[in-house]
Design a protein around this motif. Structure first.
Motif, mmCIF file in Angstrom:
data_model
loop_
_atom_site.group_PDB
_atom_site.id
_atom_site.type_symbol
_atom_site.label_atom_id
_atom_site.label_comp_id
_atom_site.label_asym_id
_atom_site.label_seq_id
_atom_site.Cartn_x
_atom_site.Cartn_y
_atom_site.Cartn_z
ATOM 1 N N VAL A 58 19.473 43.081 31.731
ATOM 2 C CA VAL A 58 19.931 41.432 31.196
ATOM 3 C C VAL A 58 18.878 40.541 32.110
ATOM 4 C CG1 VAL A 58 21.587 39.661 31.268
ATOM 5 C CG2 VAL A 58 22.412 41.967 30.720
ATOM 6 N N GLY A 59 18.182 39.645 31.566
ATOM 7 C CA GLY A 59 17.296 38.657 31.878
ATOM 8 C C GLY A 59 17.915 37.751 32.794
ATOM 9 N N THR A 60 17.013 36.658 33.108
ATOM 10 C CA THR A 60 17.573 35.558 34.263
ATOM 11 C C THR A 60 17.514 34.332 33.356
ATOM 12 O OG1 THR A 60 15.094 35.383 34.692
ATOM 13 C CG2 THR A 60 16.358 36.866 35.828
ATOM 14 N N LYS A 61 17.300 34.082 32.200
ATOM 15 C CA LYS A 61 17.513 32.666 31.301
ATOM 16 C C LYS A 61 18.965 32.877 30.987
ATOM 17 C CE LYS A 61 15.405 30.231 27.640
ATOM 18 N NZ LYS A 61 14.430 30.125 26.379
ATOM 19 N N GLN A 62 19.521 32.147 31.761
ATOM 20 C CA GLN A 62 21.064 31.819 31.865
ATOM 21 C C GLN A 62 21.478 30.675 31.265
ATOM 22 O OE1 GLN A 62 22.561 33.119 35.441
ATOM 23 N NE2 GLN A 62 24.910 32.691 34.971
ATOM 24 N N TYR A 63 22.445 30.611 30.079
ATOM 25 C CA TYR A 63 22.969 29.406 29.423
ATOM 26 C C TYR A 63 24.381 29.054 29.871
ATOM 27 C CZ TYR A 63 18.996 29.576 26.321
ATOM 28 O OH TYR A 63 17.760 29.421 25.766
ATOM 29 N N SER A 64 25.177 30.372 30.413
ATOM 30 C CA SER A 64 26.511 29.983 30.930
ATOM 31 C C SER A 64 26.572 31.010 31.828
ATOM 32 C CB SER A 64 27.445 30.088 30.100
ATOM 33 O OG SER A 64 27.601 31.331 29.327
ATOM 34 N N PRO A 65 27.878 31.010 32.678
ATOM 35 C CA PRO A 65 28.112 31.913 33.802
ATOM 36 C C PRO A 65 28.365 33.333 33.331
ATOM 37 C CG PRO A 65 29.503 29.965 34.304
ATOM 38 C CD PRO A 65 28.892 29.781 32.859
ATOM 39 N N THR A 66 28.327 33.467 32.010
ATOM 40 C CA THR A 66 28.681 34.787 31.393
ATOM 41 C C THR A 66 27.694 35.383 30.470
ATOM 42 O OG1 THR A 66 30.246 34.119 29.786
ATOM 43 C CG2 THR A 66 31.064 34.797 31.823
ATOM 44 N N GLU A 67 26.500 34.455 30.247
ATOM 45 C CA GLU A 67 25.530 34.623 29.452
ATOM 46 C C GLU A 67 24.085 34.579 29.810
ATOM 47 O OE1 GLU A 67 27.168 33.379 25.020
ATOM 48 O OE2 GLU A 67 26.838 31.824 26.587
ATOM 49 N N ALA A 68 23.145 35.663 29.832
ATOM 50 C CA ALA A 68 21.863 35.664 30.117
ATOM 51 C C ALA A 68 21.132 36.247 29.268
ATOM 52 C CB ALA A 68 21.573 36.037 31.704
ATOM 53 N N PHE A 69 19.795 36.113 29.156
ATOM 54 C CA PHE A 69 18.941 36.574 27.875
ATOM 55 C C PHE A 69 17.448 36.572 28.727
ATOM 56 C CE2 PHE A 69 22.170 34.576 25.752
ATOM 57 C CZ PHE A 69 22.589 35.433 24.717
ATOM 58 N N PRO A 70 16.765 37.598 28.096
ATOM 59 C CA PRO A 70 16.982 38.276 27.098
ATOM 60 C C PRO A 70 17.996 39.601 27.402
ATOM 61 C CG PRO A 70 14.797 38.973 28.237
ATOM 62 C CD PRO A 70 15.162 37.672 28.877
ATOM 63 N N ILE A 71 18.335 40.470 26.531
ATOM 64 C CA ILE A 71 19.063 41.666 26.633
ATOM 65 C C ILE A 71 18.595 42.690 25.951
ATOM 66 C CG2 ILE A 71 21.224 42.618 26.294
ATOM 67 C CD1 ILE A 71 22.334 39.971 26.364
ATOM 68 N N LEU A 72 17.790 43.742 26.728
ATOM 69 C CA LEU A 72 17.484 44.956 26.287
ATOM 70 C C LEU A 72 18.487 46.086 26.397
ATOM 71 C CD1 LEU A 72 14.984 43.166 27.016
ATOM 72 C CD2 LEU A 72 13.699 45.127 26.897
ATOM 73 N N ILE A 73 18.806 46.927 25.177
ATOM 74 C CA ILE A 73 19.581 47.792 25.137
ATOM 75 C C ILE A 73 18.998 49.078 24.463
ATOM 76 C CG2 ILE A 73 22.271 48.569 24.489
ATOM 77 C CD1 ILE A 73 22.795 45.672 24.404
ATOM 78 N N GLY A 74 19.300 50.338 25.072
ATOM 79 C CA GLY A 74 18.731 51.396 24.224
ATOM 80 C C GLY A 74 19.385 52.529 24.713
ATOM 81 N N ASP A 75 19.356 53.728 24.073
ATOM 82 C CA ASP A 75 19.803 55.213 24.521
ATOM 83 C C ASP A 75 18.973 56.150 23.639
ATOM 84 O OD1 ASP A 75 21.509 56.138 21.948
ATOM 85 O OD2 ASP A 75 21.931 53.895 22.054
ATOM 86 N N ILE A 76 18.884 57.383 24.332
ATOM 87 C CA ILE A 76 17.936 58.314 23.866
ATOM 88 C C ILE A 76 18.572 59.775 24.128
ATOM 89 C CG2 ILE A 76 16.534 58.507 25.747
ATOM 90 C CD1 ILE A 76 14.023 58.810 24.037
ATOM 91 N N ASP A 77 18.338 60.664 23.275
ATOM 92 C CA ASP A 77 18.821 62.208 23.436
ATOM 93 C C ASP A 77 17.644 62.899 23.917
ATOM 94 O OD1 ASP A 77 17.626 62.354 21.156
ATOM 95 O OD2 ASP A 77 19.192 63.035 19.906
ATOM 96 N N PRO A 78 17.680 64.313 23.997
ATOM 97 C CA PRO A 78 16.615 65.081 24.454
ATOM 98 C C PRO A 78 15.594 65.313 23.138
ATOM 99 C CG PRO A 78 18.784 65.951 25.374
ATOM 100 C CD PRO A 78 18.927 64.769 24.675
ATOM 101 N N SER A 79 15.992 65.265 22.168
ATOM 102 C CA SER A 79 15.127 65.438 21.178
ATOM 103 C C SER A 79 14.316 64.137 20.915
ATOM 104 C CB SER A 79 15.883 65.826 19.911
ATOM 105 O OG SER A 79 16.760 64.854 19.480
ATOM 106 N N GLY A 80 14.559 63.126 21.408
ATOM 107 C CA GLY A 80 13.716 61.860 21.381
ATOM 108 C C GLY A 80 14.241 60.845 20.297
ATOM 109 N N ASP A 81 15.423 61.074 19.763
ATOM 110 C CA ASP A 81 16.049 60.250 18.768
ATOM 111 C C ASP A 81 16.367 58.939 19.658
ATOM 112 O OD1 ASP A 81 15.583 61.832 16.743
ATOM 113 O OD2 ASP A 81 17.631 62.505 16.707
ATOM 114 N N LEU A 82 15.987 57.719 19.268
ATOM 115 C CA LEU A 82 16.138 56.599 19.957
ATOM 116 C C LEU A 82 17.120 55.366 19.015
ATOM 117 C CD1 LEU A 82 15.382 54.591 22.409
ATOM 118 C CD2 LEU A 82 13.204 54.181 21.300
ATOM 119 N N ASN A 83 17.803 54.621 19.772
ATOM 120 C CA ASN A 83 18.315 53.335 19.385
ATOM 121 C C ASN A 83 17.864 52.242 20.372
ATOM 122 O OD1 ASN A 83 19.837 54.749 17.245
ATOM 123 N ND2 ASN A 83 21.683 55.064 18.530
ATOM 124 N N ALA A 84 17.407 51.388 19.706
ATOM 125 C CA ALA A 84 17.077 50.259 20.548
ATOM 126 C C ALA A 84 17.304 48.904 20.091
ATOM 127 C CB ALA A 84 15.444 49.992 20.792
#
Length: 347
Positions: free
Chosen positions: A119-145
């Motif tokens: 979660v980045g540092t560009k903040q619009y409210s006490p509970t919101e900040a951008f940009p947001i980068l989310i990802g997960d990967i398994d051992p075979s290299g399959d990726l969600n981003a």
């Protein structure tokens, strides 16, 4: 139709979403946030904690997007999963968090997935900040981003992608613009310039009264696999919000989708959903409920539909430890099948 990836190939075997990082408060410490229940939707967007654009009218009611017309009712329904799940969250700082997920299931691939959220540092409210980068990967290299960013206070962009066997199998770009009393959204999914194929979805939602919202959705798909080379579907919808209830409906050439949500008290919520497919002449009615017992740290969701499908999910927060235990069960009386699952979230 707005979630193009949800209609595409399902790749991710993760049954729990990637952890959500709460944006740091004005003092630099994370803002307090109620724990989120596990989810079983194995799509790219299901692994992302997408924040809503805070754009409230004078009554303090967020207009939202067109595809959120039925959100109140949908949130009451249980999200069932099958097998055993273990999710371990570890916060490394106010902006960075990692997760480890181990799943064992007979319905989808079992194994391990590593996830990370920034979660980045560009903040619009006490509970919101951008940009947001989310990802997960398994051992075979399959990726969600996922990449979520808000370059302007009223403009939010989301980019999601899935990689399977070293190939891009799904891509989606969504842009939401929220004005004072309207929301306009556009989604591009799986656009292939070389093969001339893809999906385009446009939404518009307008507040016409203090409690009434009306909008429309236009979905367009083109490509060689589409009969006639292209197809377009137009639908209209509306939502009426009361003090303790929300009634919403959407109708188009493909079918009808209607929902009713009612809040009995602080602990009990009930939702009724009707989905009709005009082309197949089929209808499914579902009733769901949610019971929240804060003193017992217990959350229970259940549902029953007209196809005699019964499902339930129970979530128990094991305080003072940062653990959440989940049990899931679903029974199909027509097919005489039962699916059960158990999960544990640490952190």
């Amino acid at each position: 139709m707005g979630n193009v990836l949800a209609a595409g190939q399902q790749v991710s075997p993760a049954a729990f979403p990637s952890p959500q990082i709460t944006a740091p408060g004005p003092d630099g410490n994370p803002a307090s946030q109620h724990g989120q229940p596990p989810s079983a939707k194995p799509t790219v967007e299901s692994s992302s904690a997408t924040p809503d654009v805070k754009n409230e009218d004078k009554n303090g009611v967020n207009l939202g997007t067109f595809e959120e017309l039925h959100k109140k009712c949908k949130d009451v329904m249980p999200v069932n999963f099958e097998g055993a799940k273990l999710l371990v969250n570890k916060g490394l700082s106010n902006h960075f968090q990692i997760s480890h997920t181990i799943s064992m299931s007979s319905m989808q691939p079992s194994g391990y997935r590593f996830g990370a959220t920034y979660v980045g540092t560009k903040q619009y409210s006490p509970t919101e900040a951008f940009p947001i980068l989310i990802g997960d990967i398994d051992p075979s290299g399959d990726l969600n981003a996922n990449i979520i960013h808000r370059p302007l206070p009223n403009l939010q962009c989301k980019i999601a992608a899935q990689i399977h066997k070293s190939k891009f199998v799904a891509q989606q770009l969504t842009t939401d613009y929220k004005g004072k009393d309207f929301t306009a959204s556009a989604t591009l999914g799986n656009i292939d310039v070389i093969n001339e194929s893809g999906v385009i979805v446009a939404h518009y939602l307008q507040r016409v009264a203090s409690r009434l919202d009306i909008g429309a959705e236009w979905a367009y798909q083109f490509g060689q696999a589409v009969p006639g080379g292209q197809i377009g579907v137009l639908s209209v919808g509306g939502r009426y919000s009361g003090d303790k209830f929300v009634a919403s409906a959407q109708v188009g050439g493909a079918g009808l989708h209607a929902c009713y949500w009612h809040k009995g008290n602080e602990q009990v919520q009930v939702g009724v959903e009707l989905e009709t497919n005009f082309r197949l002449n089929e209808s499914v009615a579902t009733i769901g409920y949610q019971i929240d017992l804060p003193k017992a740290n217990l959350l229970f969701r259940g549902m029953l539909d007209s196809n005699l499908m019964v499902g339930a999910v129970m979530e128990k927060r094991l305080q003072p430890l940062p653990f959440t235990f989940a049990l899931s069960a679903m029974m199909n009386h027509q097919k005489h099948s039962t699916r059960v699952g158990a999960g544990l979230i640490l952190g």
